[in-house]
Every structure is written in C-alpha cells, then in structure tokens.
Scaffold this motif. Structure first.
Motif, PDB file in Angstrom:
ATOM      1  N   VAL A 152      29.738  -5.439 -24.599  1.00 19.01           N
ATOM      2  CA  VAL A 152      28.447  -4.697 -24.709  1.00 19.01           C
ATOM      3  C   VAL A 152      28.591  -3.262 -24.715  1.00 19.01           C
ATOM      4  N   LYS A 153      27.514  -2.477 -24.992  1.00 18.19           N
ATOM      5  CA  LYS A 153      27.483  -0.870 -25.121  1.00 18.19           C
ATOM      6  C   LYS A 153      26.668  -0.604 -24.067  1.00 18.19           C
ATOM      7  N   VAL A 154      26.861   0.392 -23.294  1.00 17.54           N
ATOM      8  CA  VAL A 154      26.221   0.585 -22.072  1.00 17.54           C
ATOM      9  C   VAL A 154      25.908   2.034 -22.003  1.00 17.54           C
ATOM     10  N   GLU A 155      24.727   2.450 -21.933  1.00 14.73           N
ATOM     11  CA  GLU A 155      24.082   3.867 -21.694  1.00 14.73           C
ATOM     12  C   GLU A 155      24.437   4.242 -20.221  1.00 14.73           C
ATOM     13  N   VAL A 156      25.116   5.216 -19.980  1.00  9.10           N
ATOM     14  CA  VAL A 156      25.723   5.542 -18.734  1.00  9.10           C
ATOM     15  C   VAL A 156      25.257   6.861 -18.196  1.00  9.10           C
TER      16      VAL A 156
ATOM     17  N   VAL B 282      27.565   6.849 -23.689  1.00  8.00           N
ATOM     18  CA  VAL B 282      27.901   5.464 -23.477  1.00  8.00           C
ATOM     19  C   VAL B 282      29.430   4.845 -23.321  1.00  8.00           C
TER      20      VAL B 282
ATOM     21  N   VAL C 116      31.291  -2.050 -22.073  1.00  2.25           N
ATOM     22  CA  VAL C 116      31.910  -2.732 -21.021  1.00  2.25           C
ATOM     23  C   VAL C 116      32.288  -4.401 -21.506  1.00  2.25           C
TER      24      VAL C 116
ATOM     25  N   LEU D 102      27.334  -9.847 -18.964  1.00  2.76           N
ATOM     26  CA  LEU D 102      27.553  -8.446 -19.139  1.00  2.76           C
ATOM     27  C   LEU D 102      25.940  -7.839 -19.423  1.00  2.76           C
ATOM     28  N   SER D 103      25.017  -8.638 -19.695  1.00  4.91           N
ATOM     29  CA  SER D 103      23.549  -7.976 -20.084  1.00  4.91           C
ATOM     30  C   SER D 103      22.755  -7.547 -18.611  1.00  4.91           C
TER      31      SER D 103
ATOM     32  N   LYS E 127      24.941  -4.625 -17.522  1.00  7.24           N
ATOM     33  CA  LYS E 127      24.409  -3.439 -18.189  1.00  7.24           C
ATOM     34  C   LYS E 127      22.936  -2.927 -17.792  1.00  7.24           C
TER      35      LYS E 127
ATOM     36  N   GLU F 164      22.440   0.676 -16.304  1.00  5.06           N
ATOM     37  CA  GLU F 164      21.597   1.720 -17.050  1.00  5.06           C
ATOM     38  C   GLU F 164      20.309   1.905 -16.026  1.00  5.06           C
TER      39      GLU F 164
END
Length: 371
Positions: A177-181, A336, A339, A357-358, A361, A365
C-alpha cells in the motif's frame, strides 16, 4: 568426571566455532565461571561451567563443534584429570582399523569433495570424525588453497540457510500500500526533540505494528504445524539492521509497552551492536513478526522472505516525493512510502493482509496516538 556438551545456541546453525578457551587444562573453575567463547553465525557466546572442578579441554581453539559435542570434562581432582588424559593419549596413538568408517561433518564433506580429496586420504588421518579444519590442514600440507572460490562469512552462510529454508517451506504472497508520511515525519521530529533521541519513521512503524497485534493476532502467529499456530501474547518485532558487517534481525520485545523514544533507543543500541558484531543470542531470539527496512534512497518496494516459523514480514521502503492533485485540483507535492507485506498464505489470506496494511497505513498517516 562430568562431560560438558555444547547446547543448541542458535536455531539457524548446525555447527559453531570454539573461538577461545579462557581456562587452561587442569585449571580449577567454579560453577558459573566463563570458560570459553563460542561463535555462532550471529554472535559470540560466553560458555559457563555448570559445576566446580578441574577442566580438561577436548576441542581445540578455532575448532568446529556440533550440538551435543563434548568440548571438555570436569574432574573433582587434578589426579583424576591427569589419569584420564594419560588414558586418552594412549588411545589416540592406536591406528584405526583399515576398513573403519570415517564420518565427515557437512562442511568437511563439502570441502573434501570440492578439493578432490578421496576417502582413503581422509581415513589416513586416523580420525573417527573428520572436521573442516582437518581437511584444511590436508590442503595446507600439499600447498593447495582451502577453496577455489570466495568463502562466504559465517553470517552470510546463516542467511543463506534461512533464505533456502523459507523458499522451501513457506508458500508466500505479497501486497503493498502507498502511505503518506509527511505527518509521521513531523510527529517523529517532535518526539525526538522532546526526548532528546533520534526518532524516525521506522520507530513509528514498530510502535504501530505493536498496536495492531490484538486486532490481527494471526499476523503475529508462529510455529505452523500442519494446521495449528501459536498466538503471541506480546509483540516481539524483529527489525533488519545491516551496518556493513552482515544482516542481523534483533528483536524489539514487548513493543506495546515501550514508548516511541524507548524503541528509538533500543534500535540505536542495536545499530551499535551490529557495527561491532556484538549481539547476544537473546537480542536475536523469539521474534513473532519482522519489519524489513529498505529505506535507502530510490528503493520503491521490496519482497523480503518470511522467516520460517513466522507468518508475516512488513517492509518499509524509502520515502519519495510524488506530485498529486489536491481537493481543489491543484498539483501539490506529497511525501509517500510504500509499505508492503509478505505473508504465509497457509495462515493468512489476501484480505487479511490488506486489512492489516490498511490499519497500519491509518496509524502512520494519523500518528498522534503513537507516543
């Protein structure tokens, strides 16, 4: 007389090296005294005497030992030890039977085969058990190098064994998954400033993973046994560290009750030990999930192995900047990171991994609760 046998020190090793004797033959020791240093693929272990007495050493320094091998004897008196030594010396000069079977350790067999040393030459050594150092001595006598290839370190050989076992036994699957960090990085800087320690994204991810154990117990399950697993009572998160001396996976224990600053201190200590190859076995034992760090610049994602006996490994890749459209349709930069999760498909399904993972995330975030 009491035998001192080598116990199992590392689940990944079948052989160890007795690096150094700290006592002389005949020396009196007390129970609990450190008498030798034994090297596993991951660390050096102090080996203690279990009872009082005079030590009689069996294995030479730099000798290879297997689990259960007798490395020394302990005698109540020096006279008993000397009598035993004299009898052992007398037995040692007796030549073996011509047709006696010679037993080779795995590493000795591999080296002898690659060097073309036949069974008769090995038998001429007069040893019942031939070890790698015996074969190396033969090669040295005839001026031949021990190997024609590059010898991998003990650490890398241990990595090879684990990787092979994982690919052989664990049917794994992968999801990312893509995570904004950006918020997490800001939160980490604040925690670092408040605590006076270096806090980054990995420390927050460890804390977030610990928070999710109760919600996703199967992700932390261990010991697959044909249809059953053991559920963990606490999160023990192995974190990959490579400081140039080899890959280590030390364990952050009871991560739920540690603060992020405490986790940061623990990881800093682990990095120091990795650089010096100074881990104790306890530092590396009993992880029930792993965080694999692939945060070098430019790394988008990775698919690490699932350690045999575990059910999942989470991977944190490098942070990078993407251009995205905001709610007003304006182009804005966004920090981003991908993960990912590799999981044992016998224990977890794709839906389980995506849900985990959700949840991870969401914690990263909105990191205010990670302290």
């Amino acid at each position: 007389m009491t035998e001192i046998a080598l116990p199992k020190l590392n689940n990944n090793d079948t052989e160890y090296e007795l690096t150094e004797w700290l006592v002389d033959d005949g020396q009196w020791v007390s129970a609990g005294d450190v008498i030798a240093v034994v090297e596993t693929s991951k660390s050096a272990v102090d080996f203690e005497a279990e009872q009082d007495g005079h030590v009689h050493r069996v294995v030479q320094e730099r000798g290879t030992c297997r689990v259960g091998d007798v490395i020394a004897h302990v005698f109540a008196t020096e006279q008993e030890r000397e009598a035993f030594a004299a009898e052992a010396a007398a037995r040692a000069v007796v030549a073996p039977e011509p047709d006696a079977e010679v037993v080779l350790t795995a590493s000795a067999r591999e080296l002898a085969k690659s060097a073309g040393i036949d069974h008769e030459r090995l038998r001429s050594l007069g040893r019942r058990v031939v070890r790698r150092e015996d074969v190396e001595a033969l090669l040295a006598d005839r001026g031949q190098p021990a190997t024609d290839g590059f010898a991998l370190s003990r650490i890398q050989q241990a990595v090879a064994a684990v990787v092979t076992e994982s690919h052989r036994t664990v049917p794994s699957a992968f999801v990312a998954v893509k995570v904004e960090v950006a918020a997490a990085q800001k939160h980490a800087r604040r925690l670092g400033k408040e605590s006076g320690t270096l806090v980054g994204l990995p420390e927050l991810v460890v804390k977030a993973m610990a928070r999710l154990r109760e919600q996703f117990p199967l992700c932390y399950a261990t010991g697959w046994d044909g249809g059953t697993v053991r559920l963990a009572e606490t999160a023990r998160i192995g974190v990959t560290i490579d400081a140039g001396a080899g890959l280590f996976v030390p364990v952050v224990g009871k991560a739920e009750v540690q603060s992020v600053a405490e986790i940061a201190d623990t990881l800093l200590e682990f990095r120091t030990k990795a650089a010096a190859e100074g881990f104790a076995e306890a530092d590396l034992a009993d992880a029930n999930i792993m965080l694999s760090l692939h945060t070098d610049p430019g790394v988008v994602t990775a698919g690490p192995i699932v350690f045999p006996g575990q059910s999942a490994v989470v991977c944190l890749a490098a942070t990078h900047t993407e251009l995205v459209l905001d709610e007003d349709g304006e182009v804005t930069p966004s920090k981003v990171a991908l993960v990912s999760m590799v999981y044992d498909h016998r224990v977890l399904n794709g839906r389980d991994a995506v849900q985990y993972l959700s949840a991870l995330k969401a914690l990263i975030e909105a990191p205010a609760g990670l302290n």
